[in-house]
Scaffold this motif. Sequence first.
Motif: not given
Length: 246
Positions: A178-191, A224-234
């Motif tokens: 589960v990626f938080s928005r802040e984590e995705l900013l770092a992974e995808v945008w680099g900051y 994932v409410r309150g946490l961020g995004y993930r690849l669908g578990h199904t």
Amino acid sequence: MTDIEVGGPGLVLIVQDDAERADELHDLLSELGFATRWCASASIALKSFHETRPDLVVMEVGLAGRSGLDVCREIRRESDVPIILVSTGSATEDIVEGFRAGADDYIVEPFAGAELLVRIQARMRRRRNGIQARHTVMVDDLEVDVDNRQVRRHREPINVTPTEFKLLVTLVERPGHVFSREELLAEVWGYGHAGDERVVTVHVQRLRAKIEADPDRPRIVTTVRGLGYRLGHTTDVRWIPEPLTV
């Protein structure tokens, strides 16, 4: 500021009709050794872009006469060069419009110089490093060709931007995470802390609109409410050794 200043890390095209503000941007970038070219209007910006083929564009949205959004759209039709839009518009709809025009990033004025530098360095780093080749991955019926940076469904291409593609691959490579928005900013945008998390929200919405059968009930990019995004578990994720041919 002279028309072109010689530097090492790359050439940044500054599109800004305020000469004083353009000088500030030039001084900021020069500290890190970037070369710059300044354009005060949309028409000159397009001409300069074709002449110099810059490594990155920093562009004011509210240009006198023709909007920076129009210039962004024209550049995006022929190039995937990173574009950072600068604007006083901080409403979500303003940011959405900027990304729809093809921008890779959007920064709201006033901003700290350090924040812009972090964003520029991140975009340049992403452009130089690219995405490590992992061949092709099937996500249910979605085919993600990492080598060629293409997305297809039933062999029909889906037009995603470089940033949307990186976002999708980031989720696919760690399907249980589960990626938080802040984590995705770092992974995808680099900051991280310097970024506006609405950037992530907007890109997720745009990606869903392109790859989900029902964007209102997503199965691939899920929240994932309150946490961020993930690849669908199904979802069924299968890496293929060699890219599929079209």
